[in-house]
Scaffold this motif. Structure first.
Motif, PDB file in Angstrom:
ATOM      1  N   LEU A 450     175.091 -45.681  -3.116  1.00 42.00           N
ATOM      2  CA  LEU A 450     176.151 -45.811  -2.125  1.00 42.00           C
ATOM      3  C   LEU A 450     177.354 -44.961  -2.522  1.00 42.00           C
ATOM      4  CD1 LEU A 450     176.155 -49.681  -1.521  1.00 42.00           C
ATOM      5  CD2 LEU A 450     174.873 -47.934  -0.280  1.00 42.00           C
ATOM      6  N   LYS A 451     177.979 -44.361  -1.536  1.00 39.96           N
ATOM      7  CA  LYS A 451     179.202 -43.600  -1.765  1.00 39.96           C
ATOM      8  C   LYS A 451     180.038 -43.618  -0.496  1.00 39.96           C
ATOM      9  CE  LYS A 451     181.070 -39.282  -3.584  1.00 39.96           C
ATOM     10  NZ  LYS A 451     180.770 -37.949  -4.150  1.00 39.96           N
ATOM     11  N   ASP A 452     181.305 -43.957  -0.641  1.00 37.95           N
ATOM     12  CA  ASP A 452     182.248 -43.995   0.484  1.00 37.95           C
ATOM     13  C   ASP A 452     181.744 -44.901   1.605  1.00 37.95           C
ATOM     14  OD1 ASP A 452     183.855 -42.186  -0.886  1.00 37.95           O
ATOM     15  OD2 ASP A 452     182.866 -40.456   0.039  1.00 37.95           O
ATOM     16  N   GLY A 453     181.096 -46.007   1.229  1.00 37.85           N
ATOM     17  CA  GLY A 453     180.659 -46.983   2.215  1.00 37.85           C
ATOM     18  C   GLY A 453     179.395 -46.618   2.956  1.00 37.85           C
ATOM     19  N   ARG A 454     178.728 -45.550   2.527  1.00 36.58           N
ATOM     20  CA  ARG A 454     177.492 -45.110   3.185  1.00 36.58           C
ATOM     21  C   ARG A 454     176.374 -44.938   2.160  1.00 36.58           C
ATOM     22  NH1 ARG A 454     177.617 -42.493   8.364  1.00 36.58           N
ATOM     23  NH2 ARG A 454     179.617 -42.851   9.411  1.00 36.58           N
ATOM     24  N   VAL A 455     175.171 -44.765   2.671  1.00 36.34           N
ATOM     25  CA  VAL A 455     174.032 -44.469   1.810  1.00 36.34           C
ATOM     26  C   VAL A 455     174.048 -42.975   1.513  1.00 36.34           C
ATOM     27  CG1 VAL A 455     171.519 -44.457   1.613  1.00 36.34           C
ATOM     28  CG2 VAL A 455     172.669 -46.366   2.758  1.00 36.34           C
ATOM     29  N   GLU A 456     174.413 -42.617   0.302  1.00 32.82           N
ATOM     30  CA  GLU A 456     174.420 -41.202  -0.052  1.00 32.82           C
ATOM     31  C   GLU A 456     173.002 -40.678  -0.232  1.00 32.82           C
ATOM     32  OE1 GLU A 456     176.787 -38.329  -3.139  1.00 32.82           O
ATOM     33  OE2 GLU A 456     175.681 -40.016  -3.988  1.00 32.82           O
ATOM     34  N   HIS A 457     172.152 -41.522  -0.820  1.00 35.79           N
ATOM     35  CA  HIS A 457     170.766 -41.108  -1.045  1.00 35.79           C
ATOM     36  C   HIS A 457     169.915 -42.356  -1.232  1.00 35.79           C
ATOM     37  CE1 HIS A 457     167.995 -37.753  -1.905  1.00 35.79           C
ATOM     38  NE2 HIS A 457     167.358 -38.620  -2.651  1.00 35.79           N
ATOM     39  N   ALA A 458     168.650 -42.257  -0.836  1.00 31.61           N
ATOM     40  CA  ALA A 458     167.727 -43.383  -1.003  1.00 31.61           C
ATOM     41  C   ALA A 458     166.335 -42.864  -1.347  1.00 31.61           C
ATOM     42  CB  ALA A 458     167.665 -44.232   0.272  1.00 31.61           C
ATOM     43  N   PHE A 459     165.637 -43.609  -2.170  1.00 23.52           N
ATOM     44  CA  PHE A 459     164.248 -43.302  -2.511  1.00 23.52           C
ATOM     45  C   PHE A 459     163.400 -44.522  -2.156  1.00 23.52           C
ATOM     46  CE2 PHE A 459     160.932 -44.181  -5.718  1.00 23.52           C
ATOM     47  CZ  PHE A 459     160.033 -43.184  -5.364  1.00 23.52           C
ATOM     48  N   VAL A 460     162.236 -44.264  -1.553  1.00 24.56           N
ATOM     49  CA  VAL A 460     161.344 -45.333  -1.118  1.00 24.56           C
ATOM     50  C   VAL A 460     160.025 -45.217  -1.862  1.00 24.56           C
ATOM     51  CG1 VAL A 460     160.233 -46.444   0.854  1.00 24.56           C
ATOM     52  CG2 VAL A 460     162.382 -45.189   1.171  1.00 24.56           C
ATOM     53  N   ARG A 461     159.602 -46.308  -2.477  1.00 23.36           N
ATOM     54  CA  ARG A 461     158.282 -46.372  -3.092  1.00 23.36           C
ATOM     55  C   ARG A 461     157.425 -47.348  -2.294  1.00 23.36           C
ATOM     56  NH1 ARG A 461     154.115 -49.925  -5.147  1.00 23.36           N
ATOM     57  NH2 ARG A 461     152.980 -48.767  -6.730  1.00 23.36           N
ATOM     58  N   ASP A 462     156.340 -46.842  -1.732  1.00 23.16           N
ATOM     59  CA  ASP A 462     155.367 -47.660  -1.005  1.00 23.16           C
ATOM     60  C   ASP A 462     154.014 -47.458  -1.672  1.00 23.16           C
ATOM     61  OD1 ASP A 462     155.042 -49.055   1.962  1.00 23.16           O
ATOM     62  OD2 ASP A 462     153.228 -47.996   1.334  1.00 23.16           O
ATOM     63  N   PRO A 463     153.167 -48.498  -1.730  1.00 21.55           N
ATOM     64  CA  PRO A 463     151.860 -48.333  -2.398  1.00 21.55           C
ATOM     65  C   PRO A 463     150.917 -47.370  -1.710  1.00 21.55           C
ATOM     66  CG  PRO A 463     152.057 -50.509  -1.369  1.00 21.55           C
ATOM     67  CD  PRO A 463     153.408 -49.885  -1.318  1.00 21.55           C
ATOM     68  N   ALA A 464     151.299 -46.819  -0.556  1.00 25.64           N
ATOM     69  CA  ALA A 464     150.393 -45.937   0.181  1.00 25.64           C
ATOM     70  C   ALA A 464     150.010 -44.690  -0.607  1.00 25.64           C
ATOM     71  CB  ALA A 464     151.030 -45.535   1.517  1.00 25.64           C
ATOM     72  N   TYR A 465     150.916 -44.154  -1.448  1.00 26.12           N
ATOM     73  CA  TYR A 465     150.583 -42.950  -2.227  1.00 26.12           C
ATOM     74  C   TYR A 465     149.414 -43.232  -3.174  1.00 26.12           C
ATOM     75  CZ  TYR A 465     154.428 -39.824  -0.907  1.00 26.12           C
ATOM     76  OH  TYR A 465     155.265 -38.964  -0.229  1.00 26.12           O
ATOM     77  N   SER A 466     149.490 -44.335  -3.885  1.00 22.90           N
ATOM     78  CA  SER A 466     148.398 -44.682  -4.794  1.00 22.90           C
ATOM     79  C   SER A 466     147.123 -45.006  -4.020  1.00 22.90           C
ATOM     80  CB  SER A 466     148.803 -45.871  -5.669  1.00 22.90           C
ATOM     81  OG  SER A 466     149.888 -45.529  -6.515  1.00 22.90           O
ATOM     82  N   SER A 467     147.263 -45.648  -2.864  1.00 23.14           N
ATOM     83  CA  SER A 467     146.096 -45.965  -2.036  1.00 23.14           C
ATOM     84  C   SER A 467     145.390 -44.701  -1.566  1.00 23.14           C
ATOM     85  CB  SER A 467     146.513 -46.807  -0.829  1.00 23.14           C
ATOM     86  OG  SER A 467     147.055 -48.039  -1.224  1.00 23.14           O
ATOM     87  N   LEU A 468     146.187 -43.668  -1.258  1.00 26.79           N
ATOM     88  CA  LEU A 468     145.599 -42.409  -0.805  1.00 26.79           C
ATOM     89  C   LEU A 468     144.743 -41.786  -1.904  1.00 26.79           C
ATOM     90  CD1 LEU A 468     145.593 -40.261   1.518  1.00 26.79           C
ATOM     91  CD2 LEU A 468     147.377 -39.095   0.217  1.00 26.79           C
TER      92      LEU A 468
END
Length: 499
Positions: A450-468
């Motif tokens: 978070l920066k200045d009240g907003r999402v500056e950056h986000a990373f998402v981990r979902d099991p779909a990569y390993s499932s693939l």
């Protein structure tokens, strides 16, 4: 070399669990990971540095960061196979090159975007492809005889937009590789500098069947970044939504498996049970999709005070319908024999691709992050596991987890009072946070800055990569007619893959 100690020896950052490494220390990290079983979560880039996240103990995170120099960094894929997909995504979005990577083919960029490397400081020119997409087979695929068949996304079926290129020997699959990117929606770019509330809505639309899991993980990450934690009743309400989502998704998956196996009666029974549960829950929760009910600072439910009563009603439906469904699944002629020994994901493959969730639990893996989550205290218990790792085992695990989730709802009901629900106002301070939820197919994790009240950056981990990766590994030797069955039982989701 102790990898955990090696990361801790790096330069501390403003985030207590993240450490800065130089290039030589990062290279030593890669070498150490080849001989260390430290659980790998994911790899991402923020345009300035790359970050590798690990989970050494339960839900306790540990991250290593490396500043990009000349737009390059040493690849993790020689030590962690699944990181290859993250490296390819990073290059497509940022143009940051993973040196000595095991695979450098594009992942989501089909050379048709308005600009290449769209998140780089200086994006590239527009894609030049004006014709049909061309598949780039690997050397292993070429050695297996080249592409002779394929499945999706334009093969006429109802499967999600993921292309599977096949090298066949008669009806037997010799080799398989996937082409992703057809469902790419630019989620990484859309989350950057986004209002927190808008980002939460986006995460709920990341992947169908895991809306609540993604939003719960995102909300926890935001709350951690703000130094806040939810009270026990709000946390329990989130658990109810998560477990109901698990039941709904598992029943939908079981119906798909049964239908492809020719057990139409079993499939219809699964969908009927699912419909009964959702019809009961929707007026109280507010929707059938479990979407937008986990919000930063709390929950958003139509009739929060009735959640305890709803849990009891859902448990009663389970007592009425679930035992007969189990009996039908176990006794339906030919269903078990159709699934047994199919698409085996063994313990060695689980370790190689870093897969968790019900697929891992069906192959001898002892992994369920709910055991380490405070919200599940008094609810979660180890029930059962399988060891053969075939489609039959995965189906049985899903069926058993439906019953276990209904038991959890029954236990949670009396703990929810008339004052349940609500939310607290968060002051969005600058900072980083991690949030995690055990989704229907495994752990969903969000890292948020978070920066200045907003999402500056986000990373998402979902099991779909390993499932693939698991899907590509188990298909050789299988009959091409079983492709749909195996794919359905692994939870490979195109939208989760493509972002």
């Amino acid at each position: 070399m102790d990898v955990v100690a090696h990361i801790h020896a790096g330069q501390p950052t403003e985030t207590p669990w993240r450490f800065q490494l130089d290039e030589m220390a990062w290279r030593d990290l890669v070498e150490g990971l080849k001989h260390d079983s430290l659980p790998f979560v994911g790899l991402w880039c923020d345009g300035v540095a790359v970050h590798a996240l690990f989970m050494p103990h339960g839900t306790q995170p540990l991250a290593a960061s490396l500043m990009l120099e000349g737009g390059r960094y040493p690849a993790l894929s020689p030590a962690r196979a699944v990181s290859s997909l993250y490296e390819r995504m990073i290059f497509d979005l940022y143009g940051a090159e993973a040196m000595w990577a095991t695979d450098v083919r594009p992942l989501v960029d089909h050379d048709v975007w308005a600009e290449t490397m769209p998140l780089a400081a200086a994006p590239g020119g527009a894609g030049s492809n004006k014709t049909m997409l061309t598949f780039q087979p690997s050397e292993a695929m070429q050695a297996a005889g080249g592409v002779t068949a394929g499945s999706g996304p334009a093969s006429g079926g109802r499967e999600s937009p993921l292309h599977i290129a096949l090298a066949l020997d008669g009806d037997v699959i010799r080799y398989a590789e996937t082409v992703t990117g057809y469902a790419h929606r630019g989620m990484a770019q859309r989350l950057k500098t986004c209002r927190v509330e808008d980002a939460n809505r986006l995460t709920g639309r990341y992947v169908a069947g895991a809306c609540a899991a993604h939003q719960a993980a995102f909300c926890q990450a935001v709350e951690a970044a703000c130094g806040e934690s939810m009270g026990p009743e709000v946390s329990l309400l989130r658990v109810v939504v998560l477990e109901l989502e698990r039941v709904s998704t598992h029943l939908f998956t079981l119906a798909g498996i049964a239908r492809q196996a020719g057990a139409v009666l079993v499939a219809s029974r699964c969908m009927w049970f699912r419909e009964k549960l959702l019809t009961e829950a929707a007026p109280i929760i507010g929707s059938r999709l479990m979407m937008d009910h986990c919000v930063p600072g709390g929950v958003n439910l139509r009739t929060a005070a009735a959640m305890g009563e709803l849990c009891s009603k859902l448990a009663e439906l389970g007592e009425e319908i679930y035992p007969d469904l189990v009996t039908l699944w176990q006794s339906y002629p030919g269903l078990s024999s159709r699934l047994v020994g199919l698409g085996v994901v063994d313990s060695a493959l689980l370790e190689q691709v870093g897969l968790d969730g019900p697929v891992a639990r069906a192959g001898g893996g002892d992994c369920d992050y709910r055991r380490d989550m405070r919200a599940y205290d008094g609810l979660w218990r180890f029930t059962s596991g399988r060891h053969d790792g075939a489609v039959e085992d995965r189906a049985i695990i899903l069926l058993e987890e439906v019953g276990e989730s209904l038991r959890m709802l029954n236990t949670a009901g009396p703990k929810l009072g008339l004052s349940a629900g609500g939310r607290i106002d968060l002051y969005y301070e600058d900072g980083e946070g991690i949030g995690m939820a055990e989704g229907p197919w495994g752990a969903v994790l969000y890292w948020v800055r978070l920066k200045d009240g907003r999402v500056e950056h986000a990373f998402v981990r979902d099991p779909a990569y390993s499932s693939l990766l698991a899907l590509e590994a188990v298909l050789p030797g299988q009959n091409v007619a079983d492709l749909g069955l195996i794919r359905a039982s692994l939870g490979v989701t195109a939208s989760a893959l493509d972002g």
